[in-house]
Design an enzyme around this catalytic site. Sequence first.
Site, PDB file in Angstrom:
ATOM      1  N   GLN A  35     -22.552 -17.342   4.986  1.00 49.34           N
ATOM      2  CA  GLN A  35     -23.842 -17.680   4.393  1.00 49.34           C
ATOM      3  C   GLN A  35     -23.654 -18.648   3.222  1.00 49.34           C
ATOM      4  O   GLN A  35     -22.538 -18.833   2.719  1.00 49.34           O
ATOM      5  CB  GLN A  35     -24.549 -16.406   3.911  1.00 49.34           C
ATOM      6  CG  GLN A  35     -23.689 -15.557   2.999  1.00 49.34           C
ATOM      7  CD  GLN A  35     -24.070 -14.085   3.017  1.00 49.34           C
ATOM      8  OE1 GLN A  35     -25.058 -13.669   3.623  1.00 49.34           O
ATOM      9  NE2 GLN A  35     -23.282 -13.271   2.336  1.00 49.34           N
ATOM     10  N   ASP A  90     -22.569  -7.897  -4.948  1.00 43.59           N
ATOM     11  CA  ASP A  90     -22.699  -8.293  -6.353  1.00 43.59           C
ATOM     12  C   ASP A  90     -22.156  -7.231  -7.299  1.00 43.59           C
ATOM     13  O   ASP A  90     -22.029  -7.463  -8.489  1.00 43.59           O
ATOM     14  CB  ASP A  90     -24.151  -8.627  -6.692  1.00 43.59           C
ATOM     15  CG  ASP A  90     -25.101  -7.449  -6.493  1.00 43.59           C
ATOM     16  OD1 ASP A  90     -24.873  -6.379  -7.072  1.00 43.59           O
ATOM     17  OD2 ASP A  90     -26.107  -7.615  -5.779  1.00 43.59           O
ATOM     18  N   GLY A 142     -19.084  -4.100   7.574  1.00 41.68           N
ATOM     19  CA  GLY A 142     -19.545  -2.760   7.236  1.00 41.68           C
ATOM     20  C   GLY A 142     -19.898  -1.925   8.446  1.00 41.68           C
ATOM     21  O   GLY A 142     -19.724  -0.705   8.436  1.00 41.68           O
ATOM     22  N   ASP A 160     -26.625  -1.143   0.785  1.00 43.54           N
ATOM     23  CA  ASP A 160     -27.165  -2.142  -0.142  1.00 43.54           C
ATOM     24  C   ASP A 160     -27.089  -3.493   0.549  1.00 43.54           C
ATOM     25  O   ASP A 160     -26.196  -4.294   0.313  1.00 43.54           O
ATOM     26  CB  ASP A 160     -26.335  -2.119  -1.435  1.00 43.54           C
ATOM     27  CG  ASP A 160     -26.815  -3.129  -2.469  1.00 43.54           C
ATOM     28  OD1 ASP A 160     -27.811  -3.828  -2.202  1.00 43.54           O
ATOM     29  OD2 ASP A 160     -26.185  -3.217  -3.536  1.00 43.54           O
ATOM     30  N   ASP A 163     -31.949  -8.661   3.722  1.00 47.94           N
ATOM     31  CA  ASP A 163     -32.971  -8.447   4.749  1.00 47.94           C
ATOM     32  C   ASP A 163     -32.314  -8.316   6.119  1.00 47.94           C
ATOM     33  O   ASP A 163     -31.197  -8.799   6.332  1.00 47.94           O
ATOM     34  CB  ASP A 163     -33.960  -9.615   4.761  1.00 47.94           C
ATOM     35  CG  ASP A 163     -34.749  -9.724   3.456  1.00 47.94           C
ATOM     36  OD1 ASP A 163     -34.897  -8.690   2.783  1.00 47.94           O
ATOM     37  OD2 ASP A 163     -35.194 -10.832   3.117  1.00 47.94           O
TER      38      ASP A 163
END
Length: 286
Positions: A35, A90, A142, A160, A163
């Site tokens: 990304q 993050d 994950g 976490d 979208d």
Amino acid sequence: MTDNDSWYIEHFQPTGSAIGFRLKGKLDEVQSPFQKIEIYDSTDWGKLMVIDGAMMLTTKDNFFYHEMISHPVLFTHPNPKRVVIIGGGDCGTLREVLKHPGVESATQCDIDEQVTRMAEKYFPELCESNGDARAELLFDDGVAYMANCPAGSVDVVIVDSTDPIGPAEGLFNQAFFESCFKALKPDGLLVQQSESPLALLDLIRDMRAEMGKAGFKAFKTLPFPQPCYPTGWWSVTIASKDAGADFAFRVQDAQAKPFQTLYYTAHQHTGTLVPPPFVAQALGEG
């Protein structure tokens, strides 16, 4: 998108709305294998992290999300020791989890290492616990991590995620939730960010349905403010294996928590358990 290099504006098609931030300038940009990550400096909201054009966090308001995806579920579980965070690159959620002295280990598994590296550089306050001896940072898939997680080995799974598109798409379906169900102990809890309860109730219903197909029996959606996300109102959904779960929490422990928070309190938690009538009706809770 940027408007004359003075504003960052995110148009969010599913809600027919947009949100914008006045900028000082662009600080950094990296295209990872997964990304595009951009960092901006704003006039009023501190630094912004944007991933594939979607607002992820700001310096000013990230505490709402990080506290509400962490503390309610950890105070709801009777004694959380082993926590797994899927996503969370993050590191703000990891920081909040490790504020709980009873947590013995917290594994964070995010597919994109570049998110963490950018957070370390531009949001170092979120990464304060990265060096904690209880923390394990993995940069991997994950979905695969949870599929390979030993059965009955985890107390709390925190999803976490971004979208449900791109790298996060696989985190909102029955197969993934089955992996979480298997990995959790009998009293284990799953919590996942569940988008806007104002505009995306269909997504919350669909997510709960997929959790139910995976074996989870009871659900609680907790709404909270999140100014930098579409509609400014967000939620997390907790899932339990126990059909009789009432999602009562350890009130005295929450009241006596040995750490500071900016939003979460025991009183706030109590109020959040009572959803507005339109949300309760839509989710079959009232």
